[in-house]
Each structure stands twice: as C-alpha cells, then as structure tokens.
Motif scaffolding. Sequence first.
Motif, PDB file in Angstrom:
ATOM      1  N   LEU A 214       4.336 -46.201 -44.583  1.00 57.65           N
ATOM      2  CA  LEU A 214       5.099 -45.560 -43.516  1.00 57.65           C
ATOM      3  C   LEU A 214       4.832 -44.060 -43.469  1.00 57.65           C
ATOM      4  O   LEU A 214       4.782 -43.454 -42.383  1.00 57.65           O
ATOM      5  N   ALA A 215       4.637 -43.447 -44.631  1.00 59.44           N
ATOM      6  CA  ALA A 215       4.258 -42.036 -44.657  1.00 59.44           C
ATOM      7  C   ALA A 215       2.883 -41.849 -44.026  1.00 59.44           C
ATOM      8  O   ALA A 215       2.640 -40.885 -43.291  1.00 59.44           O
ATOM      9  N   LYS A 216       1.980 -42.782 -44.292  1.00 57.59           N
ATOM     10  CA  LYS A 216       0.641 -42.739 -43.699  1.00 57.59           C
ATOM     11  C   LYS A 216       0.729 -42.824 -42.184  1.00 57.59           C
ATOM     12  O   LYS A 216       0.056 -42.075 -41.466  1.00 57.59           O
ATOM     13  N   GLN A 217       1.582 -43.718 -41.694  1.00 52.97           N
ATOM     14  CA  GLN A 217       1.785 -43.854 -40.253  1.00 52.97           C
ATOM     15  C   GLN A 217       2.282 -42.534 -39.656  1.00 52.97           C
ATOM     16  O   GLN A 217       1.826 -42.109 -38.585  1.00 52.97           O
ATOM     17  N   SER A 218       3.181 -41.886 -40.345  1.00 54.14           N
ATOM     18  CA  SER A 218       3.730 -40.623 -39.859  1.00 54.14           C
ATOM     19  C   SER A 218       2.688 -39.516 -39.899  1.00 54.14           C
ATOM     20  O   SER A 218       2.574 -38.711 -38.955  1.00 54.14           O
ATOM     21  N   ILE A 219       1.924 -39.451 -40.977  1.00 59.31           N
ATOM     22  CA  ILE A 219       0.869 -38.440 -41.087  1.00 59.31           C
ATOM     23  C   ILE A 219      -0.164 -38.630 -39.983  1.00 59.31           C
ATOM     24  O   ILE A 219      -0.642 -37.664 -39.372  1.00 59.31           O
ATOM     25  N   ASN A 220      -0.516 -39.886 -39.692  1.00 55.65           N
ATOM     26  CA  ASN A 220      -1.491 -40.170 -38.640  1.00 55.65           C
ATOM     27  C   ASN A 220      -0.980 -39.759 -37.262  1.00 55.65           C
ATOM     28  O   ASN A 220      -1.765 -39.588 -36.326  1.00 55.65           O
ATOM     29  N   ALA A 221       0.341 -39.609 -37.128  1.00 52.51           N
ATOM     30  CA  ALA A 221       0.930 -39.242 -35.832  1.00 52.51           C
ATOM     31  C   ALA A 221       0.866 -37.747 -35.560  1.00 52.51           C
ATOM     32  O   ALA A 221       1.292 -37.305 -34.483  1.00 52.51           O
ATOM     33  N   VAL A 222       0.343 -36.966 -36.492  1.00 54.10           N
ATOM     34  CA  VAL A 222       0.248 -35.520 -36.306  1.00 54.10           C
ATOM     35  C   VAL A 222      -0.502 -35.194 -35.014  1.00 54.10           C
ATOM     36  O   VAL A 222      -0.141 -34.261 -34.279  1.00 54.10           O
ATOM     37  N   ASP A 223      -1.540 -35.952 -34.709  1.00 54.69           N
ATOM     38  CA  ASP A 223      -2.351 -35.687 -33.518  1.00 54.69           C
ATOM     39  C   ASP A 223      -1.584 -35.900 -32.217  1.00 54.69           C
ATOM     40  O   ASP A 223      -2.036 -35.477 -31.150  1.00 54.69           O
ATOM     41  N   LYS A 224      -0.452 -36.565 -32.287  1.00 56.79           N
ATOM     42  CA  LYS A 224       0.312 -36.847 -31.076  1.00 56.79           C
ATOM     43  C   LYS A 224       1.184 -35.673 -30.643  1.00 56.79           C
ATOM     44  O   LYS A 224       1.857 -35.750 -29.613  1.00 56.79           O
ATOM     45  N   GLY A 225       1.182 -34.612 -31.429  1.00 57.42           N
ATOM     46  CA  GLY A 225       2.025 -33.464 -31.121  1.00 57.42           C
ATOM     47  C   GLY A 225       3.316 -33.513 -31.915  1.00 57.42           C
ATOM     48  O   GLY A 225       3.747 -34.589 -32.364  1.00 57.42           O
ATOM     49  N   LEU A 226       3.940 -32.358 -32.079  1.00 58.69           N
ATOM     50  CA  LEU A 226       5.097 -32.263 -32.968  1.00 58.69           C
ATOM     51  C   LEU A 226       6.253 -33.145 -32.507  1.00 58.69           C
ATOM     52  O   LEU A 226       6.842 -33.872 -33.319  1.00 58.69           O
ATOM     53  N   GLU A 227       6.590 -33.106 -31.233  1.00 59.27           N
ATOM     54  CA  GLU A 227       7.750 -33.855 -30.761  1.00 59.27           C
ATOM     55  C   GLU A 227       7.592 -35.350 -31.008  1.00 59.27           C
ATOM     56  O   GLU A 227       8.496 -36.004 -31.554  1.00 59.27           O
ATOM     57  N   GLN A 228       6.435 -35.891 -30.634  1.00 56.59           N
ATOM     58  CA  GLN A 228       6.224 -37.324 -30.828  1.00 56.59           C
ATOM     59  C   GLN A 228       6.048 -37.655 -32.298  1.00 56.59           C
ATOM     60  O   GLN A 228       6.501 -38.698 -32.778  1.00 56.59           O
TER      61      GLN A 228
END
Length: 264
Positions: A214-228
Amino acid sequence: MTYQLLTIERRRYGVTWIIVDNSPANAIGEELMQELEAAVDDLAADSAVRVVVVASSNPKIFLAGADLKGMVMQSGNLADEENFIAKKSARMQACFQRFASMPKPVIAAINGYALGGGCELALACDFRLMGNGKIGLTEVSLGLIPGAGGTQRLTQIVGRAKAMELIFLAKKLTAEEAVENGLIHRSVDPTNFEAEVTAFAEELAKGAVHAMGLAKQSINAVDKGLEQGLQVEAQAFADTFLTDEPSIGLAAFFQKQAANFIQE
C-alpha cells in the motif's frame, strides 16, 4: 502455468525468485515478456508470496535489451502498420510496469551486465542489488534512446541532471559507481551474492508486506500530483486496517516486542 524461459523458486519466509533463463543472452522478446507477465500475475495473487526477487541464470548477464536487429529488420512493416516501433516500445513499457505496480516488494538481483532493456527492467523494480557486471542506459551510443521506461524511471530515481548525464554519455557503471550515482541501492560482494540478496529479501519478508504494498501504491501516485496523491495515500492508509497487520504491529509495540507479521 508451465514456464519455458523462467524458473520460479519458492523459498522460506515467502521469498520467491523469478530466474530468467533465455539463452544465450536473456534477450527480451515477446515470449519472455508473456512469461514475465504471467509470473507477476501468479505471484501477486498468491498470499504465500511475500517478496519477489528477479534474477538471472546467466552468470554474466542479468538481462539483455530488446532484439534490436529484428526490430530494425521488421521496421519495413511501418508501411503496413502505423507506429510499428512505437508499439514495440509501448509493449516493453507495459511489461515492465507490471513489476512497478506489483503490490509486493520486488528486488532486482543484478549479478551481470544490465544494459539497455535489462537496466530498464531493474529500474522498474523496487530495489536493485548488484554484484558483478555493469549497468546503464546505453542506447544513445547506438543512435537510439531508452524506450522501455528508462527515460522516465531513471529521471525519477536519480534526478534530471544526473539522468541526462548517464543517458547522453551512455555510461556503463560498476556496482560501486551505480551506488554513488543513486542508480542502485547496494553493491553486493559477488562471491556472496545470493546469500546477501537472500538476507535482504528475508528482512523485507518478515515485515508488514501488505503495508509495504500500500505504501508502494501511494509512492507511485506521486506523479498524479499532490492533491490526488494525498487522496491515494488516505485510502491506502485506511486499507491497511483491512488486514491484521496493524493489530499485530500495535500489539507488539505496546508489549515492547518485535512484531511477527508472518502468521503460520
């Protein structure tokens, strides 16, 4: 599934090795990509698998790149199929992305040359441990560019300035140089390579691997922008409570004991 180019070895603590054996040089072709994708699907769905290690049976080569000669020869098909080479590039990107998205820790065990596509697969893994050989994105020396995610992942990992230097100069780095440049996590003694990789994999496997996913999923979301990205993180935090890991970890914390996340 029965694999022809891979060996799947299930070892203790849920550490599972994917060993590539595509003689003579572990070149990345369609058959190997199909087997790699099937292996990711199988291991991701297997609750007994806690950590995945990607390795090579070839003592000198981790993975070679794509079959460039074949790609150039087939490029004549461009007249019949629009964006033929771009589609080949996207095909490798999609295969390697499966490792980047896998909800479990993935280690690239690099004990040989990992140039071009081999480096790009390693970049898609969460950890890179290296012994012998050299690593780098060397495509510019052939008049090409990395096409399997390398320009994007290397920039994320080492930063824009360093990525430009390594790609433009087609640098081939030893393990020690790769550590200095932030390309790999650890330089490992080649004479004790498998044991050291195993020790690191088992250290991960004894931890809260569902939380790691789940942390990996969150880290991978960095490219989506801070809000998302924050939204993904909040939901992932909530999802940790869908497993028994928080109760195990918190109970151990209050009892001043080491948490045992591997439930027999």
